[in-house]
Design a protein around this motif. Structure first.
Motif, mmCIF file in Angstrom:
data_model
loop_
_atom_site.group_PDB
_atom_site.id
_atom_site.type_symbol
_atom_site.label_atom_id
_atom_site.label_comp_id
_atom_site.label_asym_id
_atom_site.label_seq_id
_atom_site.Cartn_x
_atom_site.Cartn_y
_atom_site.Cartn_z
ATOM 1 N N ALA A 31 0.822 -1.209 0.000
ATOM 2 C CA ALA A 31 0.000 0.000 0.000
ATOM 3 C C ALA A 31 0.856 1.259 0.000
ATOM 4 O O ALA A 31 1.963 1.285 0.544
ATOM 5 C CB ALA A 31 -0.909 0.001 1.216
ATOM 6 N N SER A 32 0.287 2.286 -0.590
ATOM 7 C CA SER A 32 0.973 3.576 -0.641
ATOM 8 C C SER A 32 0.958 4.231 0.734
ATOM 9 O O SER A 32 0.175 3.863 1.618
ATOM 10 C CB SER A 32 0.279 4.496 -1.643
ATOM 11 O OG SER A 32 -0.998 4.866 -1.159
ATOM 12 N N THR A 33 1.796 5.229 0.898
ATOM 13 C CA THR A 33 1.860 5.969 2.157
ATOM 14 C C THR A 33 0.520 6.615 2.457
ATOM 15 O O THR A 33 0.080 6.632 3.616
ATOM 16 C CB THR A 33 2.959 7.048 2.079
ATOM 17 O OG1 THR A 33 4.191 6.412 1.769
ATOM 18 C CG2 THR A 33 3.087 7.807 3.378
ATOM 19 N N GLU A 34 -0.148 7.107 1.439
ATOM 20 C CA GLU A 34 -1.453 7.751 1.632
ATOM 21 C C GLU A 34 -2.482 6.765 2.206
ATOM 22 O O GLU A 34 -3.213 7.089 3.129
ATOM 23 C CB GLU A 34 -1.962 8.314 0.313
ATOM 24 C CG GLU A 34 -3.305 9.007 0.432
ATOM 25 C CD GLU A 34 -3.819 9.516 -0.896
ATOM 26 O OE1 GLU A 34 -5.032 9.728 -0.989
ATOM 27 O OE2 GLU A 34 -3.021 9.681 -1.831
ATOM 28 N N ILE A 35 -2.519 5.560 1.678
ATOM 29 C CA ILE A 35 -3.473 4.564 2.164
ATOM 30 C C ILE A 35 -3.123 4.148 3.591
ATOM 31 O O ILE A 35 -4.014 3.962 4.428
ATOM 32 C CB ILE A 35 -3.533 3.347 1.224
ATOM 33 C CG1 ILE A 35 -4.153 3.762 -0.107
ATOM 34 C CG2 ILE A 35 -4.319 2.209 1.846
ATOM 35 C CD1 ILE A 35 -4.157 2.685 -1.163
ATOM 36 N N ILE A 36 -1.846 4.035 3.893
ATOM 37 C CA ILE A 36 -1.424 3.696 5.255
ATOM 38 C C ILE A 36 -1.865 4.787 6.228
ATOM 39 O O ILE A 36 -2.378 4.496 7.313
ATOM 40 C CB ILE A 36 0.094 3.451 5.319
ATOM 41 C CG1 ILE A 36 0.438 2.181 4.535
ATOM 42 C CG2 ILE A 36 0.578 3.367 6.759
ATOM 43 C CD1 ILE A 36 1.908 1.964 4.318
ATOM 44 N N GLN A 37 -1.695 6.049 5.834
ATOM 45 C CA GLN A 37 -2.123 7.154 6.687
ATOM 46 C C GLN A 37 -3.641 7.155 6.860
ATOM 47 O O GLN A 37 -4.145 7.406 7.951
ATOM 48 C CB GLN A 37 -1.649 8.484 6.111
ATOM 49 C CG GLN A 37 -0.160 8.668 6.218
ATOM 50 C CD GLN A 37 0.344 9.900 5.478
ATOM 51 O OE1 GLN A 37 -0.356 10.460 4.624
ATOM 52 N NE2 GLN A 37 1.561 10.314 5.796
ATOM 53 N N GLN A 38 -4.377 6.849 5.777
ATOM 54 C CA GLN A 38 -5.831 6.766 5.876
ATOM 55 C C GLN A 38 -6.240 5.661 6.842
ATOM 56 O O GLN A 38 -7.170 5.824 7.625
ATOM 57 C CB GLN A 38 -6.460 6.492 4.509
ATOM 58 C CG GLN A 38 -6.522 7.691 3.602
ATOM 59 C CD GLN A 38 -7.137 7.330 2.252
ATOM 60 O OE1 GLN A 38 -7.144 6.186 1.838
ATOM 61 N NE2 GLN A 38 -7.647 8.339 1.572
ATOM 62 N N SER A 39 -5.537 4.531 6.775
ATOM 63 C CA SER A 39 -5.880 3.423 7.673
ATOM 64 C C SER A 39 -5.627 3.810 9.124
ATOM 65 O O SER A 39 -6.393 3.431 10.017
ATOM 66 C CB SER A 39 -5.104 2.166 7.295
ATOM 67 O OG SER A 39 -3.752 2.272 7.655
ATOM 68 N N GLN A 40 -4.573 4.570 9.379
ATOM 69 C CA GLN A 40 -4.290 5.007 10.738
ATOM 70 C C GLN A 40 -5.372 5.970 11.229
ATOM 71 O O GLN A 40 -5.807 5.890 12.379
ATOM 72 C CB GLN A 40 -2.908 5.668 10.809
ATOM 73 C CG GLN A 40 -1.775 4.688 10.609
ATOM 74 C CD GLN A 40 -0.428 5.356 10.389
ATOM 75 O OE1 GLN A 40 -0.350 6.539 10.065
ATOM 76 N NE2 GLN A 40 0.634 4.584 10.553
ATOM 77 N N ARG A 41 -5.823 6.854 10.335
ATOM 78 C CA ARG A 41 -6.915 7.764 10.706
ATOM 79 C C ARG A 41 -8.217 6.989 10.911
ATOM 80 O O ARG A 41 -9.019 7.317 11.779
ATOM 81 C CB ARG A 41 -7.086 8.850 9.645
ATOM 82 C CG ARG A 41 -5.953 9.875 9.648
ATOM 83 C CD ARG A 41 -6.273 11.076 8.771
ATOM 84 N NE ARG A 41 -6.451 10.744 7.368
ATOM 85 C CZ ARG A 41 -5.507 10.784 6.435
ATOM 86 N NH1 ARG A 41 -4.274 11.142 6.769
ATOM 87 N NH2 ARG A 41 -5.772 10.492 5.188
ATOM 88 N N CYS A 42 -8.412 5.950 10.114
ATOM 89 C CA CYS A 42 -9.599 5.104 10.251
ATOM 90 C C CYS A 42 -9.635 4.475 11.640
ATOM 91 O O CYS A 42 -10.650 4.552 12.349
ATOM 92 C CB CYS A 42 -9.601 4.030 9.169
ATOM 93 S SG CYS A 42 -10.927 2.818 9.306
#
Length: 103
Positions: A31-42
């Motif tokens: 996964a891209s960094t953006e998706i990883i950050q989204q998952s953390q926010r999720c």
């Protein structure tokens, strides 16, 4: 007191394994960094909601822990589908669930 115990069980048996499952799926998908950050926010937005619900409804907490532990409740079922931060993670988790159902 009972609500504190229910919240502890949700954290130990649902939230922590959910985070681990998400990390595993993200690693597997490269996964891209953006998706990883989204998952953390999720997780940051969903965990408090799960804990609040567990505190308000201990029976739901017990049923959720049992269902999640035995695989009757998928990680995707615990996340808010309306949360834009969870969209990418839900896609990965639902893809994994779909693959498991085909086998």
């Amino acid at each position: 007191m009972l609500s504190d115990i229910a919240a502890w069980f949700i954290t130990l048996f649902v939230v922590d394994p959910l985070q681990a499952e998400m990390r595993e799926q993200l690693d597997r998908a490269n996964a891209s960094t953006e998706i990883i950050q989204q998952s953390q926010r999720c997780v940051a937005s969903q965990a408090p909601q799960l804990l609040n619900r567990a505190g308000e409804d201990p029976a739901w907490a017990i049923a959720t822990v049992v269902g999640f532990t035995f695989g009757w409740t998928s990680p995707a079922q615990l996340l808010d589908k309306g949360d834009p931060n969870c969209a990418a993670v839900l896609g990965l988790l639902q893809g994994r669930d779909g693959e498991g159902a085909e086998v």
